[in-house]
Design an enzyme around this catalytic site. Structure first.
Site, mmCIF file in Angstrom:
data_model
loop_
_atom_site.group_PDB
_atom_site.id
_atom_site.type_symbol
_atom_site.label_atom_id
_atom_site.label_comp_id
_atom_site.label_asym_id
_atom_site.label_seq_id
_atom_site.Cartn_x
_atom_site.Cartn_y
_atom_site.Cartn_z
ATOM 1 N N ALA A 45 0.859 -1.185 0.000
ATOM 2 C CA ALA A 45 0.000 0.000 0.000
ATOM 3 C C ALA A 45 0.895 1.234 0.000
ATOM 4 O O ALA A 45 2.100 1.134 0.225
ATOM 5 C CB ALA A 45 -0.890 -0.012 1.237
ATOM 6 N N LYS A 46 0.270 2.394 -0.233
ATOM 7 C CA LYS A 46 1.063 3.635 -0.248
ATOM 8 C C LYS A 46 1.769 3.844 1.080
ATOM 9 O O LYS A 46 2.790 4.475 1.163
ATOM 10 C CB LYS A 46 0.162 4.850 -0.538
ATOM 11 C CG LYS A 46 -0.067 5.087 -2.030
ATOM 12 C CD LYS A 46 0.743 6.275 -2.565
ATOM 13 C CE LYS A 46 0.988 6.223 -4.073
ATOM 14 N NZ LYS A 46 -0.105 6.608 -4.907
#
Ligand code: GLU
Length: 301
Positions: free
Chosen positions: A260-261
């Protein structure tokens, strides 16, 4: 025989500046760059900075700097210009608005006053299960197909959705994943094209950019396969030819899930600060390593 420029390969990379790029983004963009290079084509960089709440100019600048550090090169983009400028989505709103007007004239969209919460509740989907994808839009929220459409301007402040052709089987041949199939109205429903805050949805902006920038192959993460079916419907409705598609398997984190970011420790910035070299990352990508952990350990010098 002269090679028609209309047939030459045009690829794109499209970072969203909502955070720092991590190894997962880097791998997809590296695959895109390699495919453009192998085809002797052009690579463009598009800044997907539509979401005003989440996008930041410093992340746009960081994405460009980090991708250059990794060794990627593009010949069109916000930093270098090009024949299809502007390359920032936030500067292309007129183009998206014209597409919305055509969809409205064709009668393929309808206004929707239901909130995301209404849709989730009617679809019986617990909020946390919706993931990144839109829940199936309930049929009884949809106006009859012969209902008169209100004017676009009379409906400022409401969302507009694309009416999908219920039950139609759709296919495309993915250059990396093979044949992909989906059934409109079953696997995905009427989807957002324009938001009540006056911005296009990702689906509309992306399809229009790929078409108007003459992109011949879209390389992106495998999490976007379902979006491709939506974008193919938009392109067909608007009379644009479909590009080719190549969806890349995603790099996974230590627990096997996609990055994920917030995977900050695997951001290109953090890896660079830790002494990881671009050559190491590129060689791990070239050997098809998809686990971030193995990627970094097995390729250490
Ligand atoms: N900006 C999108 C993302 O970062 C990519 C969209 C696309 O490649 O179509 O997920």
């Amino acid at each position: 025989m002269p090679i028609s420029s209309a047939l030459s390969y045009r690829g794109r990379i499209a970072p969203s500046p909502t955070g720092l790029l991590h190894l997962g983004h880097a791998r997809t963009f590296w695959v895109a760059a390699e495919r453009a290079r192998a085809a002797g084509g052009v690579l463009t960089l598009r800044d997907d900075d539509l979401d005003r709440q989440r996008c930041r100019a410093d992340f746009s600048a960081a994405a460009i700097e980090d991708l250059r550090w990794l060794g990627l090169e593009w010949s069109e983009g916000p930093d270098v210009g090009g024949p299809h400028a502007p390359y920032r989505q936030s500067e292309r709103l007129d183009t998206y608005r014209r597409a919305l007007e055509r969809l409205h004239a064709l009668g393929t969209i309808f206004p929707c006053t239901h909130s995301r919460r209404d849709v989730l509740e009617a679809a019986g989907a617990p909020h946390e299960d919706a993931g990144d994808d839109e829940p199936l839009y309930p049929r009884d929220f949809r106006p009859p197909s012969d209902a008169r459409l209100p004017a676009l301007d009379a409906s400022n402040g409401c969302n507009w959705r694309f009416r999908v052709p219920d039950g139609e089987p759709l296919t495309f041949n993915d250059a990396l994943l093979g044949e992909q199939r989906s059934v409109a109205g079953v696997d995905f429903g009427d989807f957002l094209v324009w938001r009540k805050d006056g911005l296009p949805s990702y689906q509309l902006a992306c399809a229009i950019d790929d078409a108007t920038m003459g992109i011949t192959e879209v390389v992106r993460g495998a999490d976007l396969v379902k979006s491709t079916f939506r974008q193919l419907l938009l392109l067909r409705a608007l009379g644009h030819p479909a590009p080719g598609y190549a969806h890349c398997p995603l790099v996974t984190g230590p627990d096997g899930s996609r990055l994920a970011k917030r995977s900050d420790s695997l951001s290109l910035r953090a890896l660079r600060a830790a002494g990881v070299t671009p050559a190491l990352i590129r060689s791990a990508f070239a050997s098809n390593e998809l686990s971030a952990y193995d990627l970094l350990s097995s390729h250490a010098p």
